[in-house]
Write an enzyme that holds these catalytic residues in place. Sequence first.
Site, PDB file in Angstrom:
ATOM      1  CG  HIS A 253      71.680  15.834   0.872  1.00 18.74           C
ATOM      2  ND1 HIS A 253      71.549  16.872   1.762  1.00 18.74           N
ATOM      3  CD2 HIS A 253      72.399  16.328  -0.164  1.00 18.74           C
ATOM      4  CE1 HIS A 253      72.148  17.953   1.292  1.00 18.74           C
ATOM      5  NE2 HIS A 253      72.681  17.641   0.113  1.00 18.74           N
ATOM      6  CG  ASP A 300      69.698  16.375   4.708  1.00 21.90           C
ATOM      7  OD1 ASP A 300      69.870  15.226   4.267  1.00 21.90           O
ATOM      8  OD2 ASP A 300      70.339  17.371   4.309  1.00 21.90           O
ATOM      9  CB  SER A 383      75.147  19.816   0.886  1.00 18.47           C
ATOM     10  OG  SER A 383      74.314  20.115  -0.197  1.00 18.47           O
TER      11      SER A 383
END
Length: 567
Positions: A253, A300, A383
Amino acid sequence: MRSLTSLLVAALLGFVAVPVSARPDRAPVSLPAASAHAEALLPFDVLPALEAAPLDLPALEADDRARDAAGLPRRFASPQAVALTPERDGVWEVVGDTAVWRLVVSAPGARSLNLGFGRYAMPGGGRLQLYSGDLEHVMRPFTAADNAAHGELWTAILRTDEIVVEVSLPLASRDDLELLLTSVNVGYRPFGKAGGEKSGSCNVDVVCPAGVGWEAEIASVGGYSTGGSIFCTGFLVNNTAGDGMPYFQTADHCGVDAGNAASLVVYWNFETSCCGGAPDGALGDFQTGAFFRAAFTPSDMTLVELDELPDPAWEVSYAGWDRSGANASSATAIHHPSGDEKRISFENQPITITSYYGVSSPGDGTHLRVADWDTGTTEPGSSGSPLFDPNHRVIGQLHGGDAACGNDDPDWYGRFATSWTGGGTADTRLSDWLDPGNTGALTVDTLVTASVPTTVHHAFDLSTDPGWSTDPGWAHGQPTGGSGTHGGPDPTSGFTGSDVYGYELGGAYANDLPERHLTTTGIDASQLTDVHVAFKRWLNVEQPAYDHAYLRVSDDGTSWQPVWENT
């Protein structure tokens, strides 16, 4: 950190030619300050300049709140598309036998600036230098060593609102320069700078006592930018060959793909100098550029290969991993929350296998759920950071969640075991890249490169011919940029100058070739131990099922052992 659609607000940013404020009348950084030619150059205050129009900060801030709530990667700069070249913009000056080109780019009030060059091909002996107008901030030079197959160059940030862009190269090579500035990225949020919006106070610096015992894994983690504007975390990951291939794993992402991987800039060792101290991390240990290798959205995962090895002086490591899928009794996260210096977080309870944002186990089995952090937390900017099991092996990378200082909410990590097989193809799974020999290994330990001191005993600068033996087709000289049916175009220069040793410097080689050898002269390693060989190669061949390239070594000139081949 949920991955949802966010509201996009265009930044109102344009460039106009304007007079600039006076700057110190100093020589370009590429020339000695005492150079007899320096006085003949234009002073800074009359250099051609481009100034950014003011940003629409309220719109950007509103959009950032929506992005953070939606779990999108953290944005720290607003990019502006431009098309500037030395042929049309800036000013050239001749200093003896050196050509110097300069241009000023400024954005008054910006927290930082960084640049993206959509085309970068530097001739041997040339260099690109970026520095602030007051010379307080100077970035390390970019040279022909930064030429890459993708043809781009994206720079690290400078903590300034004004950059002097300077190229210096031999006058005879001026026409060989290829440079196109395509993106000017204006920093409006903190990134490596004290003050303003920072990560939560419950975060723990990796240099604190909590980081003791995790030094090797800490050294594998880096913060990075994409497109000069988006910040995430990632990590170097070891493979079963233990050969130091610079594979760098992060979150899907975060938006890294084949189209923008070249814009990655990875910052190593961005850490505070003391536990709980001022945010004083340095950004000088950086490298730029990558090639996309694989991604799998359900877990992801994204994997890229950095386009060069990290500098040995940075003492980075390659994280180990466990793809067995076994449950972990506890977990450790190492990350860059909100783009700040590196932090470490701990979960002392077992991790569960779930769906993304799921609670029931195993759900679809694509994610790992951290119920709540016992020490530290994660934030936007974290992230893509790795989650380690108690054996110090990666079991996932951060996808999203609601954890923050002051709550006990969970986080979810894309599961390494799921990413291993991914979608069943090389570009959707980790196995092809991290187990190149198809060993079937379930675990690999962290590779600590800093534990292997490296001293260069023999090196060959191919700007001159070292006199190696050549079979027909091999030659020392300048490649011409030709190409074949399957390979991309060859380079037009070498790593250390214009020349290389190459096979068919004019372009394509013939079909159905027998082996053709290039053989070095003897290299005396009789007094050395733990010998390594490193080389730069530009390999344009068809698939390895058809065309092969080998590096072999021999201690008698008769019996040869392969140490590398194209896979």
